[in-house]
Design an enzyme around this catalytic site. Sequence first.
Site, PDB file in Angstrom:
ATOM      1  N   ARG A  80      -1.534   1.521  10.677  1.00  0.00           N
ATOM      2  CA  ARG A  80      -3.156   1.844  11.247  1.00  0.00           C
ATOM      3  C   ARG A  80      -3.525   0.384  11.786  1.00  0.00           C
ATOM      4  O   ARG A  80      -3.221  -0.560  11.063  1.00  0.00           O
ATOM      5  CB  ARG A  80      -4.043   2.202  10.237  1.00  0.00           C
ATOM      6  CG  ARG A  80      -3.897   3.683   9.981  1.00  0.00           C
ATOM      7  CD  ARG A  80      -5.188   4.217   9.072  1.00  0.00           C
ATOM      8  NE  ARG A  80      -5.275   3.680   7.700  1.00  0.00           N
ATOM      9  CZ  ARG A  80      -5.816   2.643   7.233  1.00  0.00           C
ATOM     10  NH1 ARG A  80      -6.709   2.017   7.962  1.00  0.00           N
ATOM     11  NH2 ARG A  80      -5.878   2.071   5.991  1.00  0.00           N
ATOM     12  N   TYR A 136       2.201   5.709  16.005  1.00  0.00           N
ATOM     13  CA  TYR A 136       2.291   5.832  14.524  1.00  0.00           C
ATOM     14  C   TYR A 136       1.104   6.462  13.752  1.00  0.00           C
ATOM     15  O   TYR A 136       0.034   6.635  14.164  1.00  0.00           O
ATOM     16  CB  TYR A 136       2.007   4.250  13.774  1.00  0.00           C
ATOM     17  CG  TYR A 136       1.682   4.196  12.589  1.00  0.00           C
ATOM     18  CD1 TYR A 136       2.828   4.418  11.685  1.00  0.00           C
ATOM     19  CD2 TYR A 136       0.501   4.412  11.832  1.00  0.00           C
ATOM     20  CE1 TYR A 136       2.471   4.630  10.286  1.00  0.00           C
ATOM     21  CE2 TYR A 136       0.200   4.583  10.436  1.00  0.00           C
ATOM     22  CZ  TYR A 136       1.146   4.536   9.699  1.00  0.00           C
ATOM     23  OH  TYR A 136       0.981   4.896   8.176  1.00  0.00           O
ATOM     24  N   GLY A 137       1.456   7.518  13.053  1.00  0.00           N
ATOM     25  CA  GLY A 137       0.655   8.422  12.223  1.00  0.00           C
ATOM     26  C   GLY A 137      -0.955   8.003  12.148  1.00  0.00           C
ATOM     27  O   GLY A 137      -1.543   8.841  12.743  1.00  0.00           O
ATOM     28  N   LYS A 180      -7.659  10.351   9.597  1.00  0.00           N
ATOM     29  CA  LYS A 180      -8.456   9.316   9.501  1.00  0.00           C
ATOM     30  C   LYS A 180      -9.626   9.221  10.327  1.00  0.00           C
ATOM     31  O   LYS A 180     -10.877   9.246  10.341  1.00  0.00           O
ATOM     32  CB  LYS A 180      -7.730   7.799   9.443  1.00  0.00           C
ATOM     33  CG  LYS A 180      -6.792   7.685   8.314  1.00  0.00           C
ATOM     34  CD  LYS A 180      -7.322   7.656   7.050  1.00  0.00           C
ATOM     35  CE  LYS A 180      -6.319   7.422   6.038  1.00  0.00           C
ATOM     36  NZ  LYS A 180      -6.606   7.699   4.618  1.00  0.00           N
ATOM     37  N   HIS A 220     -12.910   9.386   1.249  1.00  0.00           N
ATOM     38  CA  HIS A 220     -11.541   9.060   1.106  1.00  0.00           C
ATOM     39  C   HIS A 220     -11.094   9.272  -0.427  1.00  0.00           C
ATOM     40  O   HIS A 220     -10.781   8.257  -1.036  1.00  0.00           O
ATOM     41  CB  HIS A 220     -11.490   7.493   1.587  1.00  0.00           C
ATOM     42  CG  HIS A 220      -9.988   7.199   1.674  1.00  0.00           C
ATOM     43  ND1 HIS A 220      -9.549   5.714   1.702  1.00  0.00           N
ATOM     44  CD2 HIS A 220      -8.792   7.561   1.858  1.00  0.00           C
ATOM     45  CE1 HIS A 220      -8.162   5.551   1.867  1.00  0.00           C
ATOM     46  NE2 HIS A 220      -7.807   6.652   2.151  1.00  0.00           N
ATOM     47  N   ALA A 245      -2.920   1.965  -1.557  1.00  0.00           N
ATOM     48  CA  ALA A 245      -1.930   1.311  -2.395  1.00  0.00           C
ATOM     49  C   ALA A 245      -2.501   1.024  -3.871  1.00  0.00           C
ATOM     50  O   ALA A 245      -1.924   0.227  -4.561  1.00  0.00           O
ATOM     51  CB  ALA A 245      -1.586  -0.148  -1.928  1.00  0.00           C
ATOM     52  N   CYS A 246      -3.402   1.882  -4.329  1.00  0.00           N
ATOM     53  CA  CYS A 246      -3.947   1.834  -5.604  1.00  0.00           C
ATOM     54  C   CYS A 246      -3.527   3.109  -6.504  1.00  0.00           C
ATOM     55  O   CYS A 246      -3.807   3.566  -7.524  1.00  0.00           O
ATOM     56  CB  CYS A 246      -5.437   1.546  -5.837  1.00  0.00           C
ATOM     57  SG  CYS A 246      -5.787   0.164  -5.235  1.00  0.00           S
ATOM     58  N   GLY A 247      -2.436   3.966  -5.875  1.00  0.00           N
ATOM     59  CA  GLY A 247      -2.231   5.128  -6.633  1.00  0.00           C
ATOM     60  C   GLY A 247      -2.802   6.559  -6.466  1.00  0.00           C
ATOM     61  O   GLY A 247      -2.950   7.349  -7.554  1.00  0.00           O
ATOM     62  N   LYS A 248      -3.375   6.837  -5.305  1.00  0.00           N
ATOM     63  CA  LYS A 248      -3.948   7.934  -5.136  1.00  0.00           C
ATOM     64  C   LYS A 248      -3.176   9.093  -5.273  1.00  0.00           C
ATOM     65  O   LYS A 248      -3.582  10.333  -5.854  1.00  0.00           O
ATOM     66  CB  LYS A 248      -5.005   8.004  -3.809  1.00  0.00           C
ATOM     67  CG  LYS A 248      -6.176   7.819  -4.037  1.00  0.00           C
ATOM     68  CD  LYS A 248      -7.492   8.031  -2.913  1.00  0.00           C
ATOM     69  CE  LYS A 248      -7.215   8.379  -1.595  1.00  0.00           C
ATOM     70  NZ  LYS A 248      -6.745   7.100  -0.874  1.00  0.00           N
ATOM     71  N   THR A 249      -2.132   9.102  -4.411  1.00  0.00           N
ATOM     72  CA  THR A 249      -1.034  10.195  -4.535  1.00  0.00           C
ATOM     73  C   THR A 249      -0.504  10.288  -5.899  1.00  0.00           C
ATOM     74  O   THR A 249      -0.376  11.397  -6.361  1.00  0.00           O
ATOM     75  CB  THR A 249       0.053  10.004  -3.449  1.00  0.00           C
ATOM     76  OG1 THR A 249      -0.822   9.725  -2.165  1.00  0.00           O
ATOM     77  CG2 THR A 249       0.756  11.063  -3.425  1.00  0.00           C
ATOM     78  N   ASN A 250      -0.278   9.302  -6.689  1.00  0.00           N
ATOM     79  CA  ASN A 250       0.302   9.499  -7.865  1.00  0.00           C
ATOM     80  C   ASN A 250      -0.706  10.063  -8.984  1.00  0.00           C
ATOM     81  O   ASN A 250      -0.317  11.076  -9.625  1.00  0.00           O
ATOM     82  CB  ASN A 250       0.642   7.950  -8.502  1.00  0.00           C
ATOM     83  CG  ASN A 250       1.752   7.410  -7.751  1.00  0.00           C
ATOM     84  OD1 ASN A 250       2.366   8.126  -6.930  1.00  0.00           O
ATOM     85  ND2 ASN A 250       1.992   5.890  -7.903  1.00  0.00           N
ATOM     86  N   ASP A 269      -5.709  12.677  -0.433  1.00  0.00           N
ATOM     87  CA  ASP A 269      -6.333  11.513   0.424  1.00  0.00           C
ATOM     88  C   ASP A 269      -7.613  11.805   0.911  1.00  0.00           C
ATOM     89  O   ASP A 269      -8.619  10.681   1.127  1.00  0.00           O
ATOM     90  CB  ASP A 269      -5.205  11.421   1.505  1.00  0.00           C
ATOM     91  CG  ASP A 269      -5.602  10.163   2.244  1.00  0.00           C
ATOM     92  OD1 ASP A 269      -5.812   9.141   1.746  1.00  0.00           O
ATOM     93  OD2 ASP A 269      -5.646  10.235   3.480  1.00  0.00           O
ATOM     94  N   ARG A 278       6.934   6.440   6.007  1.00  0.00           N
ATOM     95  CA  ARG A 278       5.953   7.622   5.541  1.00  0.00           C
ATOM     96  C   ARG A 278       6.699   8.858   5.461  1.00  0.00           C
ATOM     97  O   ARG A 278       8.173   9.163   6.041  1.00  0.00           O
ATOM     98  CB  ARG A 278       4.962   7.915   6.258  1.00  0.00           C
ATOM     99  CG  ARG A 278       3.918   6.775   6.336  1.00  0.00           C
ATOM    100  CD  ARG A 278       2.992   6.689   5.430  1.00  0.00           C
ATOM    101  NE  ARG A 278       2.040   5.605   5.509  1.00  0.00           N
ATOM    102  CZ  ARG A 278       0.712   5.598   4.896  1.00  0.00           C
ATOM    103  NH1 ARG A 278       0.351   6.979   4.544  1.00  0.00           N
ATOM    104  NH2 ARG A 278      -0.018   4.552   4.957  1.00  0.00           N
ATOM    105  N   ARG A 326      -8.190  -2.376  -7.757  1.00  0.00           N
ATOM    106  CA  ARG A 326      -7.220  -3.021  -8.422  1.00  0.00           C
ATOM    107  C   ARG A 326      -7.824  -4.219  -8.865  1.00  0.00           C
ATOM    108  O   ARG A 326      -7.894  -5.397  -7.962  1.00  0.00           O
ATOM    109  CB  ARG A 326      -5.952  -3.239  -7.345  1.00  0.00           C
ATOM    110  CG  ARG A 326      -4.676  -3.835  -7.876  1.00  0.00           C
ATOM    111  CD  ARG A 326      -3.731  -4.225  -6.775  1.00  0.00           C
ATOM    112  NE  ARG A 326      -3.119  -2.939  -6.219  1.00  0.00           N
ATOM    113  CZ  ARG A 326      -1.850  -2.745  -6.800  1.00  0.00           C
ATOM    114  NH1 ARG A 326      -1.349  -3.530  -8.006  1.00  0.00           N
ATOM    115  NH2 ARG A 326      -1.080  -1.456  -6.548  1.00  0.00           N
ATOM    116  N   ASN A 341      -2.446   7.937 -17.407  1.00  0.00           N
ATOM    117  CA  ASN A 341      -3.853   7.830 -17.015  1.00  0.00           C
ATOM    118  C   ASN A 341      -4.744   8.851 -17.222  1.00  0.00           C
ATOM    119  O   ASN A 341      -5.757   9.219 -17.240  1.00  0.00           O
ATOM    120  CB  ASN A 341      -3.952   7.560 -15.232  1.00  0.00           C
ATOM    121  CG  ASN A 341      -3.340   6.225 -15.033  1.00  0.00           C
ATOM    122  OD1 ASN A 341      -3.592   5.157 -15.833  1.00  0.00           O
ATOM    123  ND2 ASN A 341      -2.912   6.010 -13.670  1.00  0.00           N
TER     124      ASN A 341
HETATM  125  C1  OXD Z   1      -4.361   5.132   4.352  1.00  0.00           C
HETATM  126  C2  OXD Z   1      -3.656   6.500   4.370  1.00  0.00           C
HETATM  127  O1  OXD Z   1      -3.857   4.080   4.924  1.00  0.00           O
HETATM  128  O2  OXD Z   1      -3.648   7.314   3.779  1.00  0.00           O
HETATM  129  O3  OXD Z   1      -5.297   5.037   3.409  1.00  0.00           O
HETATM  130  O4  OXD Z   1      -2.471   6.282   5.195  1.00  0.00           O
HETATM  131 MN    MN Z   2      -5.688   7.177   2.737  1.00  0.00          MN
END
Ligand code: OXD
Ligand code: MN
Length: 587
Positions: free
Chosen positions: A69, A196-197, A205, A225, A248-253, A276, A370, A401, A499
């Site tokens: 992005r 790009y996505g 987004k 978000h 990059a703080c682990g939302k999907t996890n 997301d 991705r 974080r 967690n």
């Molecule tokens: C982001 C995504 O960048 O979900 O937050 O791709």
């Molecule tokens: Mn996101």
Amino acid sequence: MTENKFVLNWLEEMKALCKPDSVVWIDGSEEQLEALRAEAVESGEMIKLNQEKLPGCYYHRTAENDVARVEDRTFICTPTEEEAGPINNWMAPDEMYAKLNALYDGSMVGRTMYVIPYSMGPVGSPFSKIGIELTDSIYVVLNMAIMTRIGDKVLEKIEGDEFIKCLHAKKDVNPDERYIVHFPQDNTIMSVNSAYGGNVLLGKKCFALRIASYLGKNEGWMAEHMLILGLENPQGEVKYIAAAFPSACGKTNLAMLIPPKYLKEKGYKVWTVGDDIAWLRIGPDGRLYAVNPEAGFFGVAPGTSEKTNFNALESTKKNTIFTNVAINNDDMTVWWEGLDKNPPENCTEWTGKQVNGKTYEGNLAHPNSRFTAPAINCPCISSEFENPQGVPISAIVFGGRRAKTAPLVYQARDWEHGVFVGATMASETTAAAAGAVGVVRRDPMAMKPFVGYNMADYFGHWLEMGKKMDPEKAPKIFHVNWFRKDDDGNFLWPGFGDNMRVLLWILDRCAGKADAVESPIGLLPTANDIDTTDLDVTEEQLSELLSVDKSVWMEDVENQEEYFAQFGDRLPAEIKNQLEILKNNLK
Ligand code: OXD
Ligand code: MN
């Protein structure tokens, strides 16, 4: 097709502008999508992967200058700069339209324009909104078919001009003429010179956060978000949590968490509703309900493994599009850093170079490579995923974080304080040396890059939403930090599945079943309140995880104050008031 004259007139205008050779309506049928896959393979736009090991999976490589992005090329074009606020890039709509029209003029000569009607949210749900994306990229069509609900069933639902107009032209992906532009007042999104996505899947987004946050403010709902998960206890009751973390703080996890063994054996389960984005509305009973407007996961591949996120990895085993990962040439499967310790020897790295993956120095997969995977592939997808009424939210969780500042978990005293906790969210850069505190980037509600209007008004909207809910029924608000470090720079908390232990305290608080103690920043558990069965965390470590260092907090408060100053008089009085309360508490 359709008789809707708003749709047809807009399409004619965009055709006249972009001048495609032909126009193809995407009806949503598997037959049409399969023909497009074949065409993309034929042209080299996509590569077919091993259909026995990865059925229905394809590969796509973007240009090297087009891999993420682009926040500096993303604009919110409201009539006045004030409406977009100090956080967003702004340009006057007329000026931007003139600039963009010149770029789109003839951009699809010799190309096909695809018309994708799509729904964000289950088709026909009261939460859902419709968009139409015009694009000259088959890759975009195929990704949108995974990430959203598409085709004739959506087109039929459009009433009058109630749809978001989205135009994407790939052009030659020139980064100097790349624009991702939103015109909230015109329900319009325009993206040019990217493939790009995050820049081109305009439902994600651009629509589901930037435009939707603006619609939400005007219509009395919220676009956030946030992941959404359901936590089932051994009695079979499921409670839902929505959580916002910066990238990059682990939302999907967290969304796909697997409980620690002893909790699993007791019968605890986690169900994923979304990873997301959440759209939230107050239901007739006064509670807050959420749907995931998306239909798939556009996840970061590196770091995803059987160990870190089994469910995400499983989700990518079929009907998935991989972008910018590495290819194992021997069997046409995919690889990325962190998948396992066995990089392919005979490897195509993400830019297309042929390398020996075992000895290669550098990334085989791009760090932002991705997977686009259908949500229904996920082994723990919630039975409520398609529920048009959404799921009732018990707790909202913010997180970032922070090496030193934020404790493992704390609860906001009430909604207003919770909004302040969200507004002061921040995350540190990860490159910090052991023990050192990283650079703080403030990211309110994890929405810094995604609010489609003035951030100060966005805080105001959160406060307004709170006033519309019965305080008894409103979700309780929490803050978590899985990234606290000791003085030697070691993480104090194991994270991942563990967690869940923190989520259990959170849900017990919501049910009035757990204690908490007052602290200057909010309500904290004591070390006894977090279940540490089978866990290698000492009581000392837990106490450190739950400690609040006043001097570190005083520094953070200074930083918060500076951050808020940019909003001037527009900053809601409640936020200023909460800042004063925090300052006094820390004295
Ligand atoms: C982001 C995504 O960048 O979900 O937050 O791709
Ligand atoms: Mn996101």
